[in-house]
Design a protein around this motif. Sequence first.
Motif, PDB file in Angstrom:
ATOM      1  N   THR A   6      -2.404  10.321   3.180  1.00 59.95           N
ATOM      2  CA  THR A   6      -2.161   8.985   2.628  1.00 59.95           C
ATOM      3  C   THR A   6      -2.625   7.924   3.616  1.00 59.95           C
ATOM      4  O   THR A   6      -2.227   7.952   4.786  1.00 59.95           O
ATOM      5  N   ALA A   7      -3.470   7.013   3.153  1.00 62.90           N
ATOM      6  CA  ALA A   7      -4.025   5.983   4.043  1.00 62.90           C
ATOM      7  C   ALA A   7      -3.847   4.600   3.438  1.00 62.90           C
ATOM      8  O   ALA A   7      -3.986   4.412   2.220  1.00 62.90           O
ATOM      9  N   LEU A   8      -3.543   3.653   4.292  1.00 69.04           N
ATOM     10  CA  LEU A   8      -3.491   2.239   3.919  1.00 69.04           C
ATOM     11  C   LEU A   8      -4.557   1.510   4.710  1.00 69.04           C
ATOM     12  O   LEU A   8      -4.604   1.611   5.930  1.00 69.04           O
ATOM     13  N   PHE A   9      -5.408   0.783   4.005  1.00 65.84           N
ATOM     14  CA  PHE A   9      -6.461  -0.005   4.651  1.00 65.84           C
ATOM     15  C   PHE A   9      -6.102  -1.477   4.574  1.00 65.84           C
ATOM     16  O   PHE A   9      -5.862  -1.998   3.476  1.00 65.84           O
ATOM     17  N   VAL A  10      -6.063  -2.130   5.712  1.00 61.78           N
ATOM     18  CA  VAL A  10      -5.890  -3.580   5.739  1.00 61.78           C
ATOM     19  C   VAL A  10      -7.296  -4.156   5.630  1.00 61.78           C
ATOM     20  O   VAL A  10      -8.090  -4.138   6.565  1.00 61.78           O
ATOM     21  N   THR A  32      -4.916   3.220  -0.306  1.00 61.48           N
ATOM     22  CA  THR A  32      -4.512   1.919  -0.827  1.00 61.48           C
ATOM     23  C   THR A  32      -5.136   0.844   0.037  1.00 61.48           C
ATOM     24  O   THR A  32      -5.076   0.914   1.269  1.00 61.48           O
ATOM     25  N   THR A  33      -5.770  -0.139  -0.596  1.00 61.41           N
ATOM     26  CA  THR A  33      -6.325  -1.269   0.136  1.00 61.41           C
ATOM     27  C   THR A  33      -5.391  -2.466  -0.031  1.00 61.41           C
ATOM     28  O   THR A  33      -4.864  -2.706  -1.117  1.00 61.41           O
ATOM     29  N   LEU A  34      -5.201  -3.186   1.056  1.00 60.26           N
ATOM     30  CA  LEU A  34      -4.398  -4.406   1.043  1.00 60.26           C
ATOM     31  C   LEU A  34      -5.344  -5.578   1.246  1.00 60.26           C
ATOM     32  O   LEU A  34      -5.937  -5.734   2.332  1.00 60.26           O
ATOM     33  N   THR A  35      -5.540  -6.392   0.210  1.00 64.59           N
ATOM     34  CA  THR A  35      -6.487  -7.506   0.277  1.00 64.59           C
ATOM     35  C   THR A  35      -5.884  -8.728  -0.397  1.00 64.59           C
ATOM     36  O   THR A  35      -4.915  -8.630  -1.161  1.00 64.59           O
ATOM     37  N   ASN A  51      -4.946  -0.768  -5.123  1.00 68.70           N
ATOM     38  CA  ASN A  51      -5.064  -2.028  -4.390  1.00 68.70           C
ATOM     39  C   ASN A  51      -3.760  -2.794  -4.500  1.00 68.70           C
ATOM     40  O   ASN A  51      -3.150  -2.874  -5.566  1.00 68.70           O
ATOM     41  N   ARG A  52      -3.331  -3.348  -3.358  1.00 62.30           N
ATOM     42  CA  ARG A  52      -2.188  -4.239  -3.315  1.00 62.30           C
ATOM     43  C   ARG A  52      -2.681  -5.622  -2.900  1.00 62.30           C
ATOM     44  O   ARG A  52      -3.494  -5.747  -1.991  1.00 62.30           O
ATOM     45  N   SER A  53      -2.168  -6.628  -3.572  1.00 58.64           N
ATOM     46  CA  SER A  53      -2.497  -7.995  -3.205  1.00 58.64           C
ATOM     47  C   SER A  53      -1.548  -8.451  -2.102  1.00 58.64           C
ATOM     48  O   SER A  53      -0.331  -8.285  -2.206  1.00 58.64           O
ATOM     49  N   LEU A  62       2.801  -7.087   4.749  1.00 53.51           N
ATOM     50  CA  LEU A  62       2.523  -5.845   5.470  1.00 53.51           C
ATOM     51  C   LEU A  62       3.681  -4.862   5.288  1.00 53.51           C
ATOM     52  O   LEU A  62       3.463  -3.665   5.044  1.00 53.51           O
ATOM     53  N   GLU A  63       4.892  -5.358   5.418  1.00 52.89           N
ATOM     54  CA  GLU A  63       6.052  -4.473   5.289  1.00 52.89           C
ATOM     55  C   GLU A  63       6.175  -3.918   3.874  1.00 52.89           C
ATOM     56  O   GLU A  63       6.511  -2.738   3.684  1.00 52.89           O
ATOM     57  N   ALA A  64       5.878  -4.743   2.886  1.00 54.54           N
ATOM     58  CA  ALA A  64       5.952  -4.281   1.501  1.00 54.54           C
ATOM     59  C   ALA A  64       4.924  -3.188   1.247  1.00 54.54           C
ATOM     60  O   ALA A  64       5.212  -2.187   0.572  1.00 54.54           O
ATOM     61  N   ALA A  65       3.726  -3.355   1.794  1.00 57.26           N
ATOM     62  CA  ALA A  65       2.690  -2.338   1.635  1.00 57.26           C
ATOM     63  C   ALA A  65       3.089  -1.050   2.349  1.00 57.26           C
ATOM     64  O   ALA A  65       2.920   0.057   1.823  1.00 57.26           O
ATOM     65  N   ARG A  66       3.632  -1.185   3.547  1.00 62.28           N
ATOM     66  CA  ARG A  66       4.095  -0.013   4.294  1.00 62.28           C
ATOM     67  C   ARG A  66       5.158   0.749   3.518  1.00 62.28           C
ATOM     68  O   ARG A  66       5.094   1.991   3.388  1.00 62.28           O
ATOM     69  N   ASP A  67       6.119   0.027   2.992  1.00 60.07           N
ATOM     70  CA  ASP A  67       7.231   0.671   2.299  1.00 60.07           C
ATOM     71  C   ASP A  67       6.776   1.323   0.994  1.00 60.07           C
ATOM     72  O   ASP A  67       7.301   2.366   0.595  1.00 60.07           O
ATOM     73  N   ALA A  68       5.800   0.709   0.326  1.00 61.36           N
ATOM     74  CA  ALA A  68       5.325   1.252  -0.952  1.00 61.36           C
ATOM     75  C   ALA A  68       4.427   2.469  -0.761  1.00 61.36           C
ATOM     76  O   ALA A  68       4.475   3.413  -1.554  1.00 61.36           O
TER      77      ALA A  68
END
Length: 331
Positions: A6-10, A32-35, A51-53, A62-68
């Motif tokens: 599982t990867a999150l890209f800022v 998941t990309t955070l943009t 994708n997360r906005s 950032l914390e919301a993306a981490r937790d999700a």
Amino acid sequence: MPTFDTALFVGGTRFIGRHTVEAFLDAGYDVTTLTRGEHDDPFSGRDGVANRSGDRTNRADLEAARDAVDPDVVVDFIGLHPSEVREATDVFAGSRYVYVSSGSSYVPGDVPMREDHTALHPCEPEQEADDSVETYGPRKAECDRAVFAAAEDGVEAMAVRPMLVQGPHDYTERFGYWVNRVAENDRVLVPGDGGSLLHRVFVRDLANALLLVAEEGEAGEAYNAADRSAYSLERSLELIANGLDTEVEVVTASERELDAHDVDPTSFPLYTPSPMLVATEKLAALGWESTPPTEYVAETAQAHVDSGVTGPEDSLDRAAEARVLDALNAE
């Protein structure tokens, strides 16, 4: 080695990130990309990519993306200020964090520049929040130091320092300038003697490097990313011509000859008066390899032609180039 999936890209939807998403997908990751949503998402509707906005300068986002997502790996493509990297390494302290830095972090001089030897730019407090081109190197260097400090506190944080990145979807159009010149003209002006050496890296090779460092890199370390072979500006034009199945005459001009027509050598993309080369043994020791330039320059050149790329707006215009070429031809 534990298995990561599982990867999150800022960031992650434009150039380097776009290719890195593909590399991680091929390796079996859910990404998941955070943009902020300011650019088109090339992965909209793609299996394995969400994708997360959100705004990377907003800790709550950032914390919301981490937790999700609960990411095993975080790759940070858009950290431009040290405060952003300090915050990210804190928020993502439970993940493997890879910061995309730059060869611009180094104080030029060493040939080649080495991760554990060449000095990094100092960064004054007033430079940290600046956005000018002049402070880019110092800011990136301070971001690297933030990565190292986080690692000392137990975070699995690492930095990758790419040199000039080339490949399809490059919105900077710096290499595209030269592709356009070769594609459209028989004679192309090159500053100096054509031997300008600026180390490059193919974007897909960089994507593979980020994946490799994420999985096998050592916390607190930086890794240079550049071709295992370097080539000159003049050689770039030859490779482009070969890739486009055409011919080009490279015409060189000294600084004095350019100055006679009010042309600054730095108006040519990718020109550097002194060699800018980095050592690549550290990344290679992890098993990384680079694509031969004969292969990737041909692919990149055709992609730029197909996309109608002409070069950065502030690069030398063709009319000024033609004046110098005409003058040299008349001598």
